[in-house]
Design an enzyme around this catalytic site. Structure first.
Site, PDB file in Angstrom:
ATOM      1  N   ASP A   1       0.844  -1.200   0.000  1.00 13.08           N
ATOM      2  CA  ASP A   1       0.000   0.000   0.000  1.00 13.08           C
ATOM      3  C   ASP A   1       0.879   1.250   0.000  1.00 13.08           C
ATOM      4  O   ASP A   1       1.967   1.243   0.568  1.00 13.08           O
ATOM      5  CB  ASP A   1      -0.894  -0.014   1.245  1.00 13.08           C
ATOM      6  CG  ASP A   1      -1.957   1.068   1.221  1.00 13.08           C
ATOM      7  OD1 ASP A   1      -2.574   1.270   0.158  1.00 13.08           O
ATOM      8  OD2 ASP A   1      -2.176   1.705   2.273  1.00 13.08           O
ATOM      9  N   GLU A   2       0.399   2.295  -0.629  1.00 14.54           N
ATOM     10  CA  GLU A   2       1.111   3.582  -0.686  1.00 14.54           C
ATOM     11  C   GLU A   2       2.562   3.385  -1.106  1.00 14.54           C
ATOM     12  O   GLU A   2       3.497   3.916  -0.501  1.00 14.54           O
ATOM     13  CB  GLU A   2       1.030   4.301   0.665  1.00 14.54           C
ATOM     14  CG  GLU A   2      -0.378   4.556   1.162  1.00 14.54           C
ATOM     15  CD  GLU A   2      -1.187   5.546   0.338  1.00 14.54           C
ATOM     16  OE1 GLU A   2      -0.732   5.998  -0.748  1.00 14.54           O
ATOM     17  OE2 GLU A   2      -2.304   5.886   0.768  1.00 14.54           O
TER      18      GLU A   2
ATOM     19  N   CYS B   1     -14.030  14.985  -8.216  1.00 11.42           N
ATOM     20  CA  CYS B   1     -13.510  16.340  -8.077  1.00 11.42           C
ATOM     21  C   CYS B   1     -14.249  17.085  -6.964  1.00 11.42           C
ATOM     22  O   CYS B   1     -15.481  17.095  -6.923  1.00 11.42           O
ATOM     23  CB  CYS B   1     -13.644  17.097  -9.392  1.00 11.42           C
ATOM     24  SG  CYS B   1     -13.010  18.795  -9.323  1.00 11.42           S
TER      25      CYS B   1
END
Length: 187
Positions: free
Chosen positions: A85-86, A141
């Site tokens: 992860d990450e 967004c």
């Protein structure tokens, strides 16, 4: 022997990349595969011993600083599937992931692909040609609710890596990310 996979879940903040990673791992668990999961030591936003999604999903993980630590861990406790992860926060992760994949292991990655300055993270770009599947995970967004592929940092800071959540970052579509960049160029 089944061919290994190198699957990358990439995109901006809040795009459900980690959620997709954990869902894929659940499938491998049901198939009886052994799994080892890793996360960056510096990412302690939700937990120090687990990969955790923004909405609370979690799986146990070993915290690491460098990709080399994955090899050391797998020597002690072999696995068929490796989850990271990450990944953009982990030193030398690109070479490690490519080596794991070449050795026949299935590797799943969740990571930002672009910095808040819209620059590709080098280690992530290094892995992409080797990926058997790249899943682009758009967010929504914060300005218009269209698909967002960019992460906007809400304040000026030159550091490439700054750990945070919604207090520091928000997803932006191309139009609303470009407006900010264009405005900054005119200053």
């Amino acid at each position: 022997m089944k061919n290994p996979d190198l699957v990358m879940f990439v995109g901006p903040m809040f795009g459900s990349k980690t959620t997709r990673l954990i869902a894929a791992l659940e499938r491998y668990k049901y198939q009886g595969k052994t799994i080892s999961a890793f996360k960056p030591m510096i990412d302690n936003r939700y937990s120090t011993g687990e990969i955790v999604t923004h909405n609370g999903g979690r799986i146990k993980a070993q915290c690491i600083v460098s990709g080399v630590e994955i090899f050391e861990s797998l020597e002690k406790s072999p696995a068929e599937v490796v989850a990271i992860d990450e990944a953009f926060m982990i030193e030398n992760i690109g070479s490690t992931v490519i080596s794991l994949y070449k050795s026949g292991l299935t590797v799943l990655i969740s990571s930002l692909d672009l910095s808040s300055k819209a620059e590709p993270f080098k280690e992530i770009a290094k892995m992409m040609p080797w990926a058997t599947k790249i899943v682009k995970c758009p967010s929504v967004c914060a300005q218009c609710e269209e698909d967002a592929y960019f992460t906007y940092r809400k304040f000026d800071d030159d550091r490439e890596l700054l750990i945070g959540g919604s207090e520091m970052y928000e997803p932006r579509c191309f139009k609303h990310y470009k407006k900010i960049v264009d405005k900054q160029k005119n200053i």
